[in-house]
Design an enzyme around this catalytic site. Structure first.
Site, PDB file in Angstrom:
ATOM      1  CB  SER A  55      -0.913   0.022   1.233  1.00  0.00           C
ATOM      2  OG  SER A  55      -1.840  -1.032   1.194  1.00  0.00           O
ATOM      3  CB  SER A  56      -0.036   4.719  -0.867  1.00  0.00           C
ATOM      4  OG  SER A  56       0.339   5.990  -0.370  1.00  0.00           O
TER       5      SER A  56
END
Length: 205
Positions: A55-56
């Site tokens: 994920s970011s």
């Protein structure tokens, strides 16, 4: 470089001192695929394997803050270990992290990363995360790192009284991060923001 990333995140999320320090201490480059190291300090998700992503870091920061990890929180259960980056951040904030990954290859890689980084308070299990981890329940906090249609009752049963569960849920044609609080065996839900995660899958590979 870690401090640069932490400073970027602080522009978007009101990180507490402990959370800011955690992002400074955990180097994201160790969790991204080979060839993507130059993108490790960008606020962007990256592919890992089997349609999964890391994920970011902005998403990681928000999910971490939604857990409300004060000094009284002892244990966190994460559903969907993936690269292990979220679990590594949590390891700097609580005494015990339990993380479940349904894909054996990803679980093995994450375990090796934790060992290489001398992180010893993370317990990882190759299993169907939606069944939870009953042997170590109840947990102060539970985090789903993939989008679910609904939360199984077994996860709420494994959440301590007064505990918090955070999960992205599918609602119509959108995904919404929802914070659930367990209050006298009642579950109180609060929608926080729209988001985009990979869908959670049952079983294990």
């Amino acid at each position: 470089m870690n401090k640069i990333l932490a400073d970027k995140l602080a522009d978007y999320v009101q990180l507490g001192p402990r959370e800011y320090r955690a992002f400074c201490e955990i180097d994201r480059k160790y969790f991204v695929p080979l060839g993507f190291e130059r993108k490790a300090y960008e606020i962007t998700p990256l592919p890992i394997a089997d349609d999964s992503t890391i994920s970011s870091p902005l998403t990681i920061a928000k999910m971490t803050m939604y857990l409300e990890l004060d000094n009284n929180v002892d244990s966190v259960l994460e559903i969907g270990c993936g690269s292990g980056y979220q679990a590594a951040i949590l390891s700097k904030l609580v005494r015990r992290v339990f993380t479940i990954e349904r894909i054996c290859k990803l679980a093995d890689i994450a375990k090796e990363r934790f060992k290489k980084l001398n992180i010893y308070n993370i317990n990882i299990k190759h299993s169907d995360g939606m069944e939870g981890w009953g042997n170590f329940a109840p947990f102060d906090r539970i985090l789903l790192s993939a989008t679910a249609i609904e939360i199984p009752n077994v996860l709420f049963e494994q959440l301590k009284e007064g505990g918090i569960l955070v999960a992205p849920l599918k609602k119509g044609n959108k995904e919404v991060i929802v914070q659930f609080k367990k209050d006298k065996n009642n579950i109180v839900a609060k929608e926080l923001q729209e988001a985009r995660f990979v869908p959670i899958k049952r079983g294990k590979e």
